[in-house]
Motif scaffolding. Structure first.
Motif, PDB file in Angstrom:
ATOM      1  N   GLU A  51      -0.359  17.532  -2.945  1.00  0.00           N
ATOM      2  CA  GLU A  51       0.039  16.307  -1.863  1.00  0.00           C
ATOM      3  C   GLU A  51       0.810  15.265  -2.470  1.00  0.00           C
ATOM      4  O   GLU A  51       0.749  14.965  -3.632  1.00  0.00           O
ATOM      5  N   THR A  52       1.902  14.831  -1.769  1.00  0.00           N
ATOM      6  CA  THR A  52       2.655  13.576  -2.195  1.00  0.00           C
ATOM      7  C   THR A  52       1.768  12.466  -2.282  1.00  0.00           C
ATOM      8  O   THR A  52       0.783  12.408  -1.325  1.00  0.00           O
ATOM      9  N   ILE A  53       2.029  11.596  -2.993  1.00  0.00           N
ATOM     10  CA  ILE A  53       1.291  10.330  -3.099  1.00  0.00           C
ATOM     11  C   ILE A  53       1.942   9.051  -2.975  1.00  0.00           C
ATOM     12  O   ILE A  53       3.279   9.027  -3.260  1.00  0.00           O
ATOM     13  N   PHE A  54       1.512   8.106  -2.343  1.00  0.00           N
ATOM     14  CA  PHE A  54       2.303   6.962  -2.035  1.00  0.00           C
ATOM     15  C   PHE A  54       1.384   5.881  -2.414  1.00  0.00           C
ATOM     16  O   PHE A  54       0.354   5.783  -2.375  1.00  0.00           O
ATOM     17  N   ILE A  55       2.340   4.969  -3.304  1.00  0.00           N
ATOM     18  CA  ILE A  55       1.500   3.926  -3.928  1.00  0.00           C
ATOM     19  C   ILE A  55       2.236   2.533  -3.505  1.00  0.00           C
ATOM     20  O   ILE A  55       3.630   2.416  -3.848  1.00  0.00           O
ATOM     21  N   GLY A  56       1.634   1.657  -3.191  1.00  0.00           N
ATOM     22  CA  GLY A  56       2.075   0.329  -2.701  1.00  0.00           C
ATOM     23  C   GLY A  56       2.070  -0.697  -3.767  1.00  0.00           C
ATOM     24  O   GLY A  56       1.009  -0.838  -4.636  1.00  0.00           O
ATOM     25  N   ASN A  57       3.123  -1.567  -4.249  1.00  0.00           N
ATOM     26  CA  ASN A  57       2.997  -2.218  -5.194  1.00  0.00           C
ATOM     27  C   ASN A  57       3.853  -3.836  -4.690  1.00  0.00           C
ATOM     28  O   ASN A  57       4.438  -3.772  -3.799  1.00  0.00           O
ATOM     29  N   THR A  58       3.191  -4.795  -5.155  1.00  0.00           N
ATOM     30  CA  THR A  58       3.618  -6.162  -4.767  1.00  0.00           C
ATOM     31  C   THR A  58       3.195  -7.481  -5.737  1.00  0.00           C
ATOM     32  O   THR A  58       2.572  -6.965  -6.814  1.00  0.00           O
ATOM     33  N   GLN A  59       3.372  -8.417  -5.551  1.00  0.00           N
ATOM     34  CA  GLN A  59       2.964  -9.531  -6.698  1.00  0.00           C
ATOM     35  C   GLN A  59       2.505 -10.609  -5.918  1.00  0.00           C
ATOM     36  O   GLN A  59       3.162 -11.023  -4.835  1.00  0.00           O
ATOM     37  N   LEU A  60       1.365 -11.262  -6.334  1.00  0.00           N
ATOM     38  CA  LEU A  60       0.936 -12.794  -5.727  1.00  0.00           C
ATOM     39  C   LEU A  60       1.647 -13.540  -6.910  1.00  0.00           C
ATOM     40  O   LEU A  60       1.514 -13.595  -7.906  1.00  0.00           O
ATOM     41  N   GLY A  61       2.029 -14.715  -6.343  1.00  0.00           N
ATOM     42  CA  GLY A  61       2.607 -15.879  -6.959  1.00  0.00           C
ATOM     43  C   GLY A  61       1.489 -16.862  -7.172  1.00  0.00           C
ATOM     44  O   GLY A  61       0.756 -17.185  -6.322  1.00  0.00           O
ATOM     45  N   THR A  62       1.129 -17.371  -8.527  1.00  0.00           N
ATOM     46  CA  THR A  62       0.046 -18.088  -8.746  1.00  0.00           C
ATOM     47  C   THR A  62       0.487 -19.146  -9.566  1.00  0.00           C
ATOM     48  O   THR A  62       2.011 -18.940 -10.207  1.00  0.00           O
ATOM     49  N   ILE A  67       1.000 -12.104 -10.455  1.00  0.00           N
ATOM     50  CA  ILE A  67      -0.210 -11.078 -10.634  1.00  0.00           C
ATOM     51  C   ILE A  67       0.385 -10.125  -9.937  1.00  0.00           C
ATOM     52  O   ILE A  67       0.502  -9.644  -8.672  1.00  0.00           O
ATOM     53  N   PRO A  68       0.692  -8.878 -10.403  1.00  0.00           N
ATOM     54  CA  PRO A  68       1.023  -7.626  -9.983  1.00  0.00           C
ATOM     55  C   PRO A  68      -0.333  -6.901  -9.089  1.00  0.00           C
ATOM     56  O   PRO A  68      -1.694  -7.066  -9.672  1.00  0.00           O
ATOM     57  N   MET A  69       0.059  -6.472  -8.021  1.00  0.00           N
ATOM     58  CA  MET A  69      -1.010  -5.867  -7.366  1.00  0.00           C
ATOM     59  C   MET A  69      -0.464  -4.298  -6.944  1.00  0.00           C
ATOM     60  O   MET A  69       0.902  -3.991  -6.595  1.00  0.00           O
ATOM     61  N   GLN A  70      -1.594  -3.284  -6.698  1.00  0.00           N
ATOM     62  CA  GLN A  70      -1.119  -1.866  -6.485  1.00  0.00           C
ATOM     63  C   GLN A  70      -2.015  -1.346  -5.806  1.00  0.00           C
ATOM     64  O   GLN A  70      -3.578  -1.601  -6.150  1.00  0.00           O
TER      65      GLN A  70
END
Length: 120
Positions: A51-62, A67-70
């Motif tokens: 299966e194809t995998i989808f991964i979401g990434n973003t960052q929280l500013g502190t 802070i990287p999030m995935q």
């Protein structure tokens, strides 16, 4: 660690040829970055058995920095992944907040266990 001729602390840099993916990155240039990982065979052809995998990434500013999030997005298409992205990042944000609260509580507990000479 692999046994590379008995060399101590040697690293294993062998490529797992049964677990290869081609990556496509999609972004809105604001907050969302979604990686689409398409399974491929060692010859570069698509591997229809995985299966194809989808991964979401973003960052929280502190105040202490970003802070990287995935999160893995349980989606079948990029459109589904985009629809799942906000909720997945909200859940990851909650996990980050809970971890910070746990760490803060642990630090307070450790500070309260410090014995200062001359204090009764």
């Amino acid at each position: 660690m692999a046994d590379n001729g008995g060399a101590p602390n040697s690293l294993d840099f062998q490529v797992d040829k049964t677990n290869l993916y081609r990556e496509i990155s999609i972004t809105d240039l604001k907050i969302a970055n979604i990686r689409q990982l398409i399974p491929v065979n060692a010859d570069g052809s698509d591997d229809a058995n995985r299966e194809t995998i989808f991964i979401g990434n973003t960052q929280l500013g502190t105040p202490q920095g970003p802070i990287p999030m995935q999160a893995v997005l349980e989606a079948g298409t990029i459109e589904e992944a985009m629809d799942l992205f906000p909720k997945a990042m909200e859940l990851e944000t909650q996990k980050v907040i809970e971890n910070f609260k746990r760490m803060e509580a642990q630090q307070k507990k450790e500070k309260s266990n410090i014995i200062v000479p001359g204090m009764n």
